[in-house]
Design an enzyme around this catalytic site. Structure first.
Site, short mmCIF file in Angstrom:
data_model
loop_
_atom_site.label_atom_id
_atom_site.label_comp_id
_atom_site.label_asym_id
_atom_site.label_seq_id
_atom_site.Cartn_x
_atom_site.Cartn_y
_atom_site.Cartn_z
CB SER A 55 40.41 8.21 12.21
OG SER A 55 40.26 7.69 10.91
CD GLN A 60 42.52 -0.16 20.08
OE1 GLN A 60 43.67 -0.58 20.15
NE2 GLN A 60 41.52 -0.94 19.75
N GLY A 61 45.44 3.92 21.74
CA GLY A 61 46.61 4.01 22.60
C GLY A 61 46.68 5.23 23.49
CD GLU A 127 51.07 3.88 22.37
OE1 GLU A 127 49.91 3.61 22.70
OE2 GLU A 127 51.33 4.66 21.44
CG HIS A 247 48.90 -0.70 14.49
ND1 HIS A 247 49.16 -1.80 15.28
CD2 HIS A 247 48.87 0.36 15.34
CE1 HIS A 247 49.26 -1.43 16.54
NE2 HIS A 247 49.10 -0.12 16.61
NE ARG A 296 52.11 2.47 15.97
CZ ARG A 296 51.10 3.32 16.16
NH1 ARG A 296 50.75 4.13 15.17
NH2 ARG A 296 50.46 3.36 17.31
CG HIS A 360 47.43 2.51 12.13
ND1 HIS A 360 46.21 2.37 12.77
CD2 HIS A 360 48.21 3.25 12.97
CE1 HIS A 360 46.24 3.01 13.93
NE2 HIS A 360 47.43 3.57 14.06
NE ARG A 395 50.50 8.19 13.37
CZ ARG A 395 50.06 7.50 14.42
NH1 ARG A 395 50.39 7.88 15.64
NH2 ARG A 395 49.31 6.44 14.24
CB SER A 400 47.95 10.47 15.05
OG SER A 400 47.49 9.57 16.06
CG LEU A 401 44.55 11.14 19.11
CD1 LEU A 401 44.13 10.50 20.42
CD2 LEU A 401 43.34 11.53 18.29
#
Length: 543
Positions: A55, A60-61, A127, A247, A296, A360, A395, A400-401
């Site tokens: 993943s 992207q973001g 975001e 998402h 979200r 997502h 979240r 996440s990253l």
């Protein structure tokens, strides 16, 4: 119903030994490997596809971190707690937002190339749910690809076993993890070539999420809940499974779309795009103070409700209007999204993008602390597969990253500090549960039932229907072992546990929305912890 306690597979014919085996090759696994090697430990990474196919590559973001002079970890913490809808572990979040800054700076120092302004300063965007522009990004909308690339360079030379499926945990007489049983997969046919045991003093699960539980998802094909299912079969605790984040803006390719779909990053709304319905009316106007940049769960629910109203005769999607951003900025910031939309016949420069919520991110997973330690000694979890409490019921975007970096580093430090623990003898076959798999063809039944009745909006009747569907799963002890059957079994195990948790949580909170009880109940400010007993029956307790 009794679930599979051990995956059917041929008897093991080979064995390898290492200090630490890491299952998964995304940001969490690679950061863990990087730091373990620096500590002088032998490491082997096991991944069921190629090392690049997790993943992380598709993220992207960007990465959220309070490193801009006008931002603070305290603000980042507050935003994370608000998004988590009262279920975050505040101490864990404090670690995330504080240590996250150093983790990002280290990645930059190791060669990761993030986007910068003309004056050379890091470019930040905003975001949903964030009170400040704190998201750094790479390649416009290809952040995950750059993070993966940079980490692969750093860990170059570490042993990697590709096309290897982690079947089950090996455990010693004292119950501690001693390695994993692995099936090597023919990359062309998906059939099992051989099975072997990888013995290790510690096992790290970094297998990602479970988006493939649903028909349409932003997740790659490998996201089949493998780590959570393996942990359950081993007797580990998992938590918060009912909180699956959808998402809000995934490209809508039609009712028949299956598998991974094009994600339209939240950063597009951060740059000014708005959600509209088929009549042109704003979807988020008056719904939340942050409107299109609301958390979200709020946006996904608002879209779902608007679709149910079928404005303009359209009931299965809405639109993201990015035309106001301008052609030059869209080309610069979102080249991947722009190309994907155009390949599907939509040019965001001139027309709105059809979007709908899709599965997502799993906020729940294997219960662990911020050092990755699970309820089984020697078994660690890092990244999306784990549940540290930092995400709560929903979240915050781009955390996440960051979590993968922070927890991965802490897992490595913890293992390094206990490196003197010897490898324990694995339990013999005589002590192992009877094997089995769910027939591979049942996978479509799982994803259909979950998509219809266990997605954004849930009802008691719908959840009961999913449970009945899952009970019909054909489980066989002597079915031919294959990647398809193993993945289907894992999806079935986790779907069953998720539906039971969603049925039990009689309130609406974060990603979990119940039509019959649409309000948050503070009596439910608790976590549902799930285990699998020796008979394959699910047990759930409140924590």
């Amino acid at each position: 119903m009794a679930l599979v306690r051990r995956l059917s597979a041929p008897a093991p014919t080979w064995q390898r030994e290492t200090d630490v085996v890491i299952v998964g090759s995304g940001v969490a696994g690679l950061v863990t490997a990087r730091d373990l090697r620096a500590a002088g430990l032998r490491v082997l990474i096991v991944t069921k596809d190629r090392i690049t196919q997790g993943s992380t590559t598709w993220a992207q973001g960007g990465v959220a971190a309070a490193i801009d002079p006008g931002d603070t970890p305290a603000l980042h913490l507050r935003d994370t707690l608000v998004a988590g809808a009262g279920l975050c572990d505040e101490a864990a979040v404090a670690v995330l937002v504080d240590e996250g800054r150093a983790a990002v700076r280290r990645l930059l120092a190791e060669g990761a190339s993030f986007d910068r302004r003309p004056d050379g300063i890091l470019a930040f965007t905003r975001e949903g749910g964030h009170s400040a522009a704190r998201i750094i990004h790479a390649g416009g909308d290809a952040t995950g690809r750059e993070v993966q690339r940079a980490l692969e360079v750093v860990v170059s030379g570490i042993g990697v076993q590709e096309h290897a499926f982690a079947l089950d945990l090996l455990r010693g007489d004292d119950g501690a993890a001693t390695g994993v049983r692995v099936g090597l997969i023919d990359a062309t046919t998906g059939e099992c070539d051989s099975v072997g045991d990888i013995r290790a003093g510690a096992v790290v699960l970094a297998t990602g999420g479970m988006g493939q539980l649903y028909r349409a998802t932003s997740n790659p094909s490998v996201s089949t809940a493998d780590g959570v299912a393996l942990a359950l079969r081993a007797g580990a605790e998992v938590a918060d499974l009912e909180f699956v984040q959808f998402h809000p803006t995934v490209f809508f390719r039609g009712r028949g779309a299956r598998g991974r779909q094009l994600l339209v990053s939240e950063a597009v709304r951060g740059e000014g795009a708005t959600l509209i319905d088929a009549t042109g009316a704003r979807v988020m106007a008056g719904v939340h103070p942050l409107e299109d940049l609301a958390p979200r769960d709020v946006v996904a629910l608002a879209i779902s409700r608007r679709m149910a109203e079928a404005p303009g005769g359209i009931e299965d999607h809405v639109f993201l209007d990015a035309r106001g951003i301008g052609a030059e900025e869209l080309e610069l910031r979102f080249p991947t999204i722009l190309a994907g939309c155009r390949e599907s016949g939509i040019d965001p420069v001139h027309e709105p993008i059809p979007v709908a919520p899709s599965a997502h991110y799993a906020c729940g997973g294997v219960r662990s602390d911020m050092n990755g330690q699970t309820s089984i000694p020697g078994l660690y979890a890092a990244g999306e597969v784990g549940c540290t409490g930092v995400h709560g019921a929903n979240r915050l975007a781009s955390n996440s990253l960051l979590e993968g970096m922070v927890v991965g580093a802490r897992v490595a430090a913890t293992i390094a500090a206990t490196r003197s623990r010897p490898v324990r003898r694995a339990l013999g076959e005589v002590d192992a549960p009877a094997p089995g798999v769910v027939v591979a063809d049942f996978r479509s039944d799982i994803t259909t039932a979950m998509s219809l009745n266990a997605a954004v909006r849930r009802t008691p009747e719908g959840l009961d229907e999913v449970a009945r569907s899952l009970e019909k799963a054909p489980i066989e002890a002597d079915a031919a072992p294959s990647l398809a059957a193993w993945e289907t079994t894992n999806l079935h195990t986790v779907a069953t546990a998720l539906v039971l948790a969603a049925t039990r949580r009689t309130e609406s909170r974060g990603c979990h929305f119940r039509e019959d009880v649409p309000q948050r109940d503070e009596g439910w400010r608790r976590r549902i912890v799930t285990t699998l007993d020796a008979d394959g029956e699910i047990a759930q307790e409140l924590s």
